[in-house]
Scaffold this active site. Structure first.
Site, PDB file in Angstrom:
ATOM      1  N   ASP A 187      41.368   0.610   5.201  1.00 49.20           N
ATOM      2  CA  ASP A 187      41.543   1.197   3.875  1.00 49.20           C
ATOM      3  C   ASP A 187      41.193   0.200   2.780  1.00 49.20           C
ATOM      4  O   ASP A 187      41.131  -0.998   3.008  1.00 49.20           O
ATOM      5  CB  ASP A 187      43.013   1.573   3.677  1.00 49.20           C
ATOM      6  N   LYS A 190      40.393   5.055   0.352  1.00 48.79           N
ATOM      7  CA  LYS A 190      40.487   6.087  -0.673  1.00 48.79           C
ATOM      8  C   LYS A 190      40.898   5.443  -1.977  1.00 48.79           C
ATOM      9  O   LYS A 190      41.894   4.746  -2.031  1.00 48.79           O
ATOM     10  CB  LYS A 190      41.581   7.109  -0.330  1.00 48.79           C
ATOM     11  N   MET A 197      51.805   4.385  -6.779  1.00 49.39           N
ATOM     12  CA  MET A 197      50.719   5.174  -7.387  1.00 49.39           C
ATOM     13  C   MET A 197      51.139   5.718  -8.753  1.00 49.39           C
ATOM     14  O   MET A 197      50.791   6.836  -9.110  1.00 49.39           O
ATOM     15  CB  MET A 197      50.322   6.350  -6.461  1.00 49.39           C
ATOM     16  N   GLY A 235      50.740  -7.191  -5.879  1.00 46.01           N
ATOM     17  CA  GLY A 235      51.893  -7.938  -5.368  1.00 46.01           C
ATOM     18  C   GLY A 235      51.608  -8.683  -4.073  1.00 46.01           C
ATOM     19  O   GLY A 235      50.878  -8.189  -3.222  1.00 46.01           O
TER      20      GLY A 235
END
Ligand SMILES: C[S@@+](CC[C@H](N)C(=O)[O-])C[C@H]1O[C@@H](n2cnc3c(N)ncnc32)[C@H](O)[C@@H]1O
Length: 254
Positions: free
Chosen positions: A45, A67, A180, A209
């Site tokens: 990812d 994504k 998000m 982070g």
């Protein structure tokens, strides 16, 4: 005692769904580290850090299926199908995801097709962004004096809005962690105030982070608008709302 890194991988496992944690490669579990090094195919990812990608053997096939918001490199159903196809080719296949695969990670959805095809899989948990960001910013998620519970919430916008149970979220003595949430941060703050949360409630925004580029911004629900105007806050970010955020000043260590 046997060193867990020397134990062999299971002969029957075809696919490993692996949590890569929030960024710092040293936060990988020993199991994830071991499995990554034996990978033949890795589907990864956007949020898997470069440091962790560097641990994958050169010989492994690396396939980006990441994504970004509203911009899916590969559709979810295709990802699951790729996992099935590679497993059927007899390749040790790793599905590598940021954080923990079972926390806002669609890990469950990806495994369903594997289960339907009787593919043997293992799931390796990772440190979720909430946990990595809170510890690396010195913001404890719970504290006996300030917060008796913590909630992990998606701040993802649906049709341009964050649809949540604001009445419950506005209760005090609890820590809210938004994943998000950056695009909807003002709406989140406005709703919490509207439903009764104190406008002076501290808010921490942790950008990237646990990585070398980590930044921590501290404000209040009331101050979010100004902060976002003044600073170039960029994703990925975790947003922590609650009295515990005030401890950052005393407990920051990174
Ligand atoms: C699709 S969710 C995946 C969460 C992941 N499964 C986990 O357990 O952390 C992606 C969101 O996680 C958060 N996130 C992931 N890594 C982060 C990091 N290093 N710093 C801040 N936020 C992060 C951001 O809110 C980002 O939008």
């Amino acid at each position: 005692m046997t060193d867990p890194l020397t134990l062999p991988l299971s002969k029957t496992t075809q696919v490993y769904l692996v949590g890569a944690g929030p960024g710092d490669a040293e936060l990988l579990t020993l199991k994830a580290y071991k499995v990554i090094q034996k990978a033949e195919v890795v589907l990864y990812d956007r949020l898997v850090s470069e440091e962790i990608m560097a641990l994958i053997p050169e010989s492994a096939e690396k396939i980006y299926v990441g994504k970004a918001r509203a911009n899916h490199a590969v559709e979810q159903s295709q990802i699951s199908q790729l996992l099935v196809d590679y497993a059927n080719q007899g390749k040790k296949t790793i599905r590598l995801k940021g954080g923990d695969p079972f926390i806002f990670g669609r890990g469950g959805e990806e495994l369903e097709l594997l289960a339907q095809h009787n593919i043997n899989f293992e799931v390796i948990p990772g440190i979720t962004a909430a946990s990595g960001c809170s510890t690396y910013s010195g913001i404890p998620l719970t504290h006996r004096d300030y917060s008796q519970s913590v909630r992990f919430i998606t701040g993802h916008l649906k049709s341009g809005h964050v649809n949540l149970n604001w009445k419950e979220l506005a209760l005090d003595q609890q820590t809210l962690v938004f994943y998000m949430g950056l695009a909807g941060i003002q709406e989140i703050a406005e709703h919490l105030i509207q439903y009764g949360r104190n406008p002076e409630t501290p808010v921490g925004i942790i950008e990237k982070g646990t990585t070398q580029d980590q930044k921590v911004y501290v404000t209040t629900l009331n101050g979010i608008e100004e902060l976002v105007k003044k600073e170039q806050v960029s994703p990925p970010t975790i947003i922590i709302v609650g009295e515990v955020v005030a401890l950052h000043e005393k407990l920051k260590w990174k």
